[in-house]
Design a protein around this motif. Structure first.
Motif, PDB file in Angstrom:
ATOM      1  N   VAL A   8       0.827  -1.205   0.000  1.00 12.13           N
ATOM      2  CA  VAL A   8       0.000   0.000   0.000  1.00 12.13           C
ATOM      3  C   VAL A   8       0.868   1.263   0.000  1.00 12.13           C
ATOM      4  O   VAL A   8       2.002   1.243   0.465  1.00 12.13           O
ATOM      5  N   THR A  29      -3.697   5.076   4.433  1.00 12.83           N
ATOM      6  CA  THR A  29      -3.335   4.483   3.153  1.00 12.83           C
ATOM      7  C   THR A  29      -4.347   4.858   2.077  1.00 12.83           C
ATOM      8  O   THR A  29      -5.519   5.138   2.366  1.00 12.83           O
ATOM      9  N   GLU A  31      -5.334   2.796  -0.236  1.00 14.94           N
ATOM     10  CA  GLU A  31      -6.154   1.624  -0.576  1.00 14.94           C
ATOM     11  C   GLU A  31      -7.105   1.185   0.534  1.00 14.94           C
ATOM     12  O   GLU A  31      -8.194   0.676   0.249  1.00 14.94           O
ATOM     13  N   TYR A  32      -6.710   1.353   1.793  1.00 17.82           N
ATOM     14  CA  TYR A  32      -7.517   0.813   2.900  1.00 17.82           C
ATOM     15  C   TYR A  32      -7.869   1.860   3.953  1.00 17.82           C
ATOM     16  O   TYR A  32      -8.332   1.519   5.032  1.00 17.82           O
ATOM     17  N   SER A 112     -11.562   3.143   2.989  1.00 18.73           N
ATOM     18  CA  SER A 112     -10.689   3.895   2.082  1.00 18.73           C
ATOM     19  C   SER A 112     -11.395   5.157   1.587  1.00 18.73           C
ATOM     20  O   SER A 112     -12.623   5.193   1.465  1.00 18.73           O
ATOM     21  N   ASP A 114      -9.917   7.811  -1.227  1.00 12.70           N
ATOM     22  CA  ASP A 114      -8.774   8.268  -2.002  1.00 12.70           C
ATOM     23  C   ASP A 114      -8.655   9.795  -2.013  1.00 12.70           C
ATOM     24  O   ASP A 114      -7.552  10.339  -1.962  1.00 12.70           O
TER      25      ASP A 114
END
Ligand SMILES: [Zn+2]
Length: 270
Positions: A8, A29, A31-32, A112, A114
């Motif tokens: 990640v 992160t 992604e998560y 998540s 983004d």
């Protein structure tokens, strides 16, 4: 229990000692979302992590995730971007800490987002580049963008209720209504602010980058802008908009401010 290994992109939000030689690291992160990981042996003199787990670093992390657990294991971490100047300048350090604290306080593990990740990397990079007078406006810009990424984009131009453009030199900002209310629609609980301060926030909201050439310098009326943003984030951040790191900013500025939670709300205009 299912365990899987993932790579990640992450920012180091927080670290804490764990046992004799390890660290408990909170990562944000792409992604998560937020992940808490144990970095075994990270405090040993010749740890394989080196300085990768310093606060604010962007790292490429390899983690073992355990389904249904809050705590995972870091297996590898390499810094892809460090921010040395953030730790050399007290004011930059405080704003960077406040940004990480805000992300930590408004997110849950494993969700998540983004856009929020982009806000965090953007503000940390920007805090290294901007001039001293741009530091706080950059942080305000981050707060507005983070609120939008969380689904609470404040309305800063029209009245949220009747969609009219408020007139006169004063504006009312209602956290509960998600933005500006005109004097006719203000049913109480809104904060009064100068029209210029609101226009400054609207100008920040229209920006699309954390770069130094577009972030404005600190305007007149900074105090009320600060208060409105704190009040707004306290409302949507589950009552935790009072960031500890911001208390340091207040001390740096040598002024005492009313905490957002106890803001003296002005009654509706009759
Ligand atoms: Zn209205």
């Amino acid at each position: 229990m299912a365990r899987h290994i993932v790579k990640v992109s992450a920012v180091v939000l927080r670290t804490r000692r764990m046992g004799e030689t390890s660290k408990l690291v909170t990562l944000y992160t792409a992604e998560y979302g937020k992940l808490k990981v144990v970095a075994k042996g990270a405090r040993k003199p010749r740890s394989r992590y080196g300085a990768a787990l310093e606060l604010f670093n962007e790292i490429q992390a390899v983690c073992y995730l355990r389904d249904g657990r809050d705590l995972h294991t870091l297996s590898d971490g390499d810094a892809s971007l460090t921010h040395p100047s953030l730790s050399r300048d007290m004011e930059r350090l405080v704003f960077a800490s406040a940004a990480c604290e805000l992300i930590d306080s408004v997110t849950l593990e494993g969700e998540s987002n983004d856009r929020l990740f982009q806000c965090l990397t953007g503000v940390l990079r920007g805090l290294e580049e901007v001039r001293q007078a741009q530091l706080e406006p950059l942080f305000w810009y981050f707060q507005i963008r983070a609120a939008s990424a969380l689904g609470y984009r404040p309305e800063l131009v029209q009245c949220v209720s009747c969609r009219r453009h408020p007139d006169g030199s004063w504006r009312w900002f209602s956290a509960a209504h998600g933005g500006v209310v005109c004097s006719r629609c203000n049913a109480g609980g809104a904060i009064r602010m100068a029209g210029e301060s609101l226009a400054f926030l609207a100008r920040l909201q229209a920006i699309r980058t954390y770069k130094a050439d577009v972030i404005p310098s600190l305007p007149q009326g900074a105090e009320e802008i600060r208060d409105v943003l704190r009040h707004f984030l306290a409302h949507y951040g589950g009552g935790r908009g009072g960031l500890r790191a911001l208390e340091c900013i207040d001390r740096l500025n040598g002024c005492t401010r009313v905490p957002a939670a106890s803001h003296d709300r002005l009654p509706a205009e009759s």
